[in-house]
Write a protein that holds these residues in place. Structure first.
Motif, mmCIF file in Angstrom:
data_model
loop_
_atom_site.group_PDB
_atom_site.id
_atom_site.type_symbol
_atom_site.label_atom_id
_atom_site.label_comp_id
_atom_site.label_asym_id
_atom_site.label_seq_id
_atom_site.Cartn_x
_atom_site.Cartn_y
_atom_site.Cartn_z
ATOM 1 N N ALA A 123 0.837 -1.199 0.000
ATOM 2 C CA ALA A 123 0.000 0.000 0.000
ATOM 3 C C ALA A 123 0.868 1.244 0.000
ATOM 4 N N GLU A 124 0.363 2.293 -0.620
ATOM 5 C CA GLU A 124 1.066 3.564 -0.651
ATOM 6 C C GLU A 124 0.570 4.454 0.486
ATOM 7 N N GLY A 125 1.472 5.249 1.059
ATOM 8 C CA GLY A 125 1.084 6.154 2.135
ATOM 9 C C GLY A 125 0.921 5.441 3.466
ATOM 10 N N PHE A 126 0.102 6.026 4.327
ATOM 11 C CA PHE A 126 -0.076 5.484 5.660
ATOM 12 C C PHE A 126 -1.087 4.334 5.663
ATOM 13 N N GLU A 127 -0.912 3.414 6.608
ATOM 14 C CA GLU A 127 -1.856 2.319 6.828
ATOM 15 C C GLU A 127 -2.341 2.376 8.275
ATOM 16 N N VAL A 128 -3.618 2.175 8.474
ATOM 17 C CA VAL A 128 -4.232 2.231 9.797
ATOM 18 C C VAL A 128 -4.350 0.816 10.344
ATOM 19 N N VAL A 129 -3.911 0.624 11.585
ATOM 20 C CA VAL A 129 -3.978 -0.673 12.240
ATOM 21 C C VAL A 129 -4.927 -0.567 13.429
ATOM 22 N N LEU A 130 -5.984 -1.357 13.419
ATOM 23 C CA LEU A 130 -6.892 -1.453 14.559
ATOM 24 C C LEU A 130 -6.468 -2.669 15.358
ATOM 25 N N HIS A 131 -5.943 -2.447 16.549
ATOM 26 C CA HIS A 131 -5.324 -3.551 17.282
ATOM 27 C C HIS A 131 -5.967 -3.744 18.654
ATOM 28 N N ARG A 132 -5.766 -4.915 19.177
ATOM 29 C CA ARG A 132 -6.241 -5.275 20.516
ATOM 30 C C ARG A 132 -5.396 -4.528 21.543
ATOM 31 N N ASP A 133 -6.054 -3.725 22.383
ATOM 32 C CA ASP A 133 -5.315 -2.892 23.322
ATOM 33 C C ASP A 133 -4.588 -3.751 24.350
ATOM 34 N N ALA A 134 -3.355 -3.370 24.658
ATOM 35 C CA ALA A 134 -2.550 -4.135 25.603
ATOM 36 C C ALA A 134 -3.075 -4.042 27.026
ATOM 37 N N LYS A 135 -3.894 -3.044 27.305
ATOM 38 C CA LYS A 135 -4.386 -2.847 28.669
ATOM 39 C C LYS A 135 -5.835 -3.284 28.844
ATOM 40 N N VAL A 136 -6.719 -2.787 28.005
ATOM 41 C CA VAL A 136 -8.148 -3.002 28.228
ATOM 42 C C VAL A 136 -8.767 -3.928 27.179
ATOM 43 N N ASP A 137 -7.918 -4.656 26.427
ATOM 44 C CA ASP A 137 -8.401 -5.649 25.474
ATOM 45 C C ASP A 137 -9.294 -4.990 24.425
ATOM 46 N N ASP A 138 -10.521 -5.503 24.247
ATOM 47 C CA ASP A 138 -11.430 -4.930 23.258
ATOM 48 C C ASP A 138 -12.340 -3.882 23.872
ATOM 49 N N GLY A 139 -12.011 -3.417 25.074
ATOM 50 C CA GLY A 139 -12.816 -2.429 25.780
ATOM 51 C C GLY A 139 -13.439 -2.981 27.037
ATOM 52 N N ARG A 140 -13.332 -4.306 27.252
ATOM 53 C CA ARG A 140 -13.945 -4.911 28.437
ATOM 54 C C ARG A 140 -13.243 -4.499 29.726
ATOM 55 N N GLY A 141 -12.036 -3.954 29.636
ATOM 56 C CA GLY A 141 -11.329 -3.510 30.828
ATOM 57 C C GLY A 141 -11.351 -2.008 31.045
ATOM 58 N N LEU A 142 -12.227 -1.301 30.335
ATOM 59 C CA LEU A 142 -12.243 0.158 30.408
ATOM 60 C C LEU A 142 -12.542 0.664 31.808
ATOM 61 N N ASN A 143 -13.347 -0.064 32.561
ATOM 62 C CA ASN A 143 -13.750 0.409 33.879
ATOM 63 C C ASN A 143 -12.851 -0.110 34.988
ATOM 64 N N ASN A 144 -11.770 -0.769 34.619
ATOM 65 C CA ASN A 144 -10.851 -1.333 35.606
ATOM 66 C C ASN A 144 -9.687 -0.378 35.809
ATOM 67 N N GLY A 145 -9.615 0.236 36.992
ATOM 68 C CA GLY A 145 -8.590 1.239 37.263
ATOM 69 C C GLY A 145 -7.181 0.693 37.208
ATOM 70 N N TRP A 146 -6.991 -0.553 37.633
ATOM 71 C CA TRP A 146 -5.645 -1.131 37.599
ATOM 72 C C TRP A 146 -5.146 -1.263 36.163
ATOM 73 N N LEU A 147 -6.000 -1.697 35.270
ATOM 74 C CA LEU A 147 -5.590 -1.840 33.875
ATOM 75 C C LEU A 147 -5.353 -0.487 33.218
ATOM 76 N N GLN A 148 -6.163 0.507 33.576
ATOM 77 C CA GLN A 148 -5.997 1.830 32.991
ATOM 78 C C GLN A 148 -4.674 2.467 33.393
ATOM 79 N N GLU A 149 -4.138 2.069 34.545
ATOM 80 C CA GLU A 149 -2.876 2.654 35.017
ATOM 81 C C GLU A 149 -1.651 2.008 34.380
ATOM 82 N N MET A 150 -1.842 0.929 33.650
ATOM 83 C CA MET A 150 -0.701 0.250 33.035
ATOM 84 C C MET A 150 -0.103 1.081 31.908
ATOM 85 N N PRO A 151 1.192 0.979 31.714
ATOM 86 C CA PRO A 151 1.800 1.686 30.577
ATOM 87 C C PRO A 151 1.466 0.992 29.274
ATOM 88 N N ASP A 152 1.467 1.752 28.210
ATOM 89 C CA ASP A 152 1.222 1.195 26.885
ATOM 90 C C ASP A 152 2.563 0.858 26.245
#
Length: 598
Positions: free
Chosen positions: A568-597
């Protein structure tokens, strides 16, 4: 107004601090603000009442409240604290106890020991007795915080209004009778993936009774490419289990082995086993587009665009594979990205020189072709039986997709949609317009942990129990059956997916405890002694997936590899599984939110 103190005759010494740059410049409006006791408007309530009038009203209220409570308000409330009539055997106030359980997660669960103190679980650690138990990841450690999440669903609702658990049970029984009469026509189930043998048994019982039922699996993170590639290469009912601890050379094709992939804790422990100075250390090659935890540990890392990973995999395979239908198919793919050819050649020669102790792993984001090339490489390197186990897994049966469910909703052929877990109204592909389609069903019954976007479109919302409040079972990465046993009663009267399915199927026994015991009996652990040992040890002995003697189908693999890869030419967008909150199921977990990316 404040009483302004007289100026001090002594000169000021030491550091001088100011509240803003305006104060440093000694602006008149700042000096006036400092000299006032309250800023402008602070003496008026929002409705325009003055502070004096407000104090008059509140004083009268306090007086009336005191007069009305003279009989009880002037003494401390009485509370009776009663000791045990008979103290439980082995109980020590403030002491710790440990219970074996498991943390479920999609296709695999983690065996853990839950630390219990005075009636509440407080910590999760790996179960050292369970086969293949190598520790825990951050998500497992943080899972206990979800039990005490103040935002979790604490009620059952019908069209937004509170209902009792008895009403929910009556509604499920009514649905069971309704669809028993129609053979399940119009009943759709959209469920998260699960490794629970009990749920698989109930799913089969439900589909056997209601032949018109449509069962669909949905995960926002698609992990199906690896399963599909193994089916093409080795046949149905086969799964590949990577053994990183036995590998001296590892090639990761965009696979975050130590982060976003299933079984990350075991991969980390296996990798660290051969990283001791002085011994023959293993070597890790990583091809990726995003920096991951695995990429940070790599001995050799190649950063390429996502569209070029297929070409790099083909370049490596073209050196390792000397002939055959797969090698012929790779030539066009390998030529599409010449910039990485030298890196791929050196990597391939190193892998080939360690045949029998090398393994290639493709990440879940990669297309089917990359997974098929990885399977061909592992076969050529002699990985099966050494650094890779090919095991037989129970048949899952055919499952529809969320696209099929949305099509049926738009066609008006869905009477009742049952959603088991997940939040498809939030994370389903936007072009499906899932929320709009779901409103076309007569009933939407949702079992969920939060009153979230999907709860807002549900007719019935059933609060689900946390796994530390539930009876159940699950399988680990290698297939070992693990218990899910509660450490406390459900805090808010939640139900489990086992109970919901049992009631829809019209099964007489709906207790998750009894359902789990029956499954264990079917697996060969009969009697009280077998049950107690299962709960004590935290696993069922000899229940892991058994090795499968299958042959590699080179022709089918080559036919399924599509290409050529395009850069592909130019930039490519990658939608990836978050290292902290997975697919969003960990959004309300304060411990996971404090983790570094990473």
């Amino acid at each position: 107004m404040k009483t302004i103190p007289p100026p001090c005759p002594e000169p000021e010494t030491g550091r001088k601090y100011w509240r803003s740059l305006d104060q440093l410049q000694d602006k008149p409006e700042v000096r006036e603000w400092i000299e006032r006791e309250f800023p402008d408007g602070a003496s008026l309530a929002p409705d325009g009442e003055s502070r004096r009038d407000w104090m008059k009203i509140m004083s009268a209220s306090f007086l009336l409240a005191g007069m009305g409570g003279l009989a009880t308000g002037c003494r401390r409330p009485e509370e009776e604290l009663l000791p045990f009539g008979k103290q439980p055997e082995g109980y020590i106030h403030g002491g710790y106890k440990f219970f074996a359980t498991a943390v479920p997660n999609r296709d695999a669960a983690t065996a853990v020991l839950a630390k219990w103190q005075d009636g509440r679980p407080i910590k999760l650690e790996a179960n050292p007795l369970a086969p293949g138990s190598h520790g825990t990841c951050a998500c497992v450690q943080a899972a206990i915080l979800d039990l005490y999440d103040p935002d979790r669903a604490t009620r059952h609702t019908f069209k937004g209004s509170d209902v009792s658990p008895a009403k929910v049970i009556d509604a499920l029984s009514a649905l069971s009778k309704q669809f028993a009469a129609t053979g399940g026509k119009g009943l759709f189930v959209l469920a998260e993936r699960s490794s629970s043998p009990s749920r698989a048994r109930l799913q089969k019982a439900l589909k056997d009774k209601l032949e018109g039922l449509v069962w669909a699996d949905y995960e926002a993170i698609d992990l199906s490419a690896g399963r599909a590639a193994t089916t093409i290469a080795y046949g149905a009912g086969v799964r590949a289990v990577v053994k990183v601890a036995h590998a001296k050379r590892i090639l990761s094709l965009d696979a975050d082995l130590f982060g976003a992939e299933q079984g990350a804790a075991g991969a980390m422990a296996g990798y660290a086993k051969h990283r001791k100075p002085g011994d023959e250390m293993n070597r890790l090659y990583v091809v990726e587009s995003l920096l991951s935890t695995t990429g940070g540990q790599a001995d050799h890392r190649l950063r390429v665009k996502p569209s070029e990973i297929l070409a790099v995999a083909a370049q490596v395979a073209s050196v390792v594979l000397k002939g055959g239908p797969v090698a012929d198919k790779l030539r066009a793919l390998a030529a599409s990205s010449p910039a990485s050819a030298k890196w791929a050649e050196e990597c391939a020669r190193d892998l080939a020189s360690h045949a029998g102790s090398a393994v290639v792993v493709a990440g879940h984001r990669q297309p089917l072709a990359v997974h098929l090339i990885a399977a061909a490489l592992n076969e050529a390197l002699g990985a099966p039986g050494k650094t890779l186990d090919l095991v037989s897994v129970p048949s899952e049966g055919e499952a529809a997709s969320i696209q099929d469910v949305v099509s049926a909703l738009n066609a008006g052929s869905v009477d009742t949609l049952v959603i088991l877990g997940g939040n498809p109204a939030y994370n389903a592909p936007a072009d499906l317009k899932f929320s709009e389609a779901a409103k076309k069903a007569k009933n939407v019954v949702r079992l969920g942990y939060y009153e979230d976007e999907t709860a807002s479109i549900a007719t019935w919302h059933i609060a689900v129990s946390h796994f530390l409040e539930s009876w159940g079972d699950a399988r680990s990465v290698n297939g070992t059956v693990l218990p899910v046993q509660p450490l406390l009663q459900p805090l808010f009267g939640g139900l489990t997916d086992l109970e919901v399915l049992a009631r829809l199927a019209g099964i007489e026994q709906t207790s998750p405890y009894e359902l789990t015991r029956q499954t264990l009996k079917d697996l060969g652990a009969d009697g009280d002694e077998g049950w107690k040992k299962f709960l004590h040890d935290g696993f069922l002995a000899d229940s892991a997936y058994k090795p499968s003697a299958v042959e590699f189908n080179a022709g089918a693999t080559a036919a399924a590899i599509s290409g050529p890869a395009s850069k592909a030419e130019g930039f490519e967008v990658v939608l990836h599984r978050d290292a902290k909150v997975d697919d969003g199921r960990g959004l309300n977990n304060g411990w996971l939110q404090e983790m570094p990316d990473p």
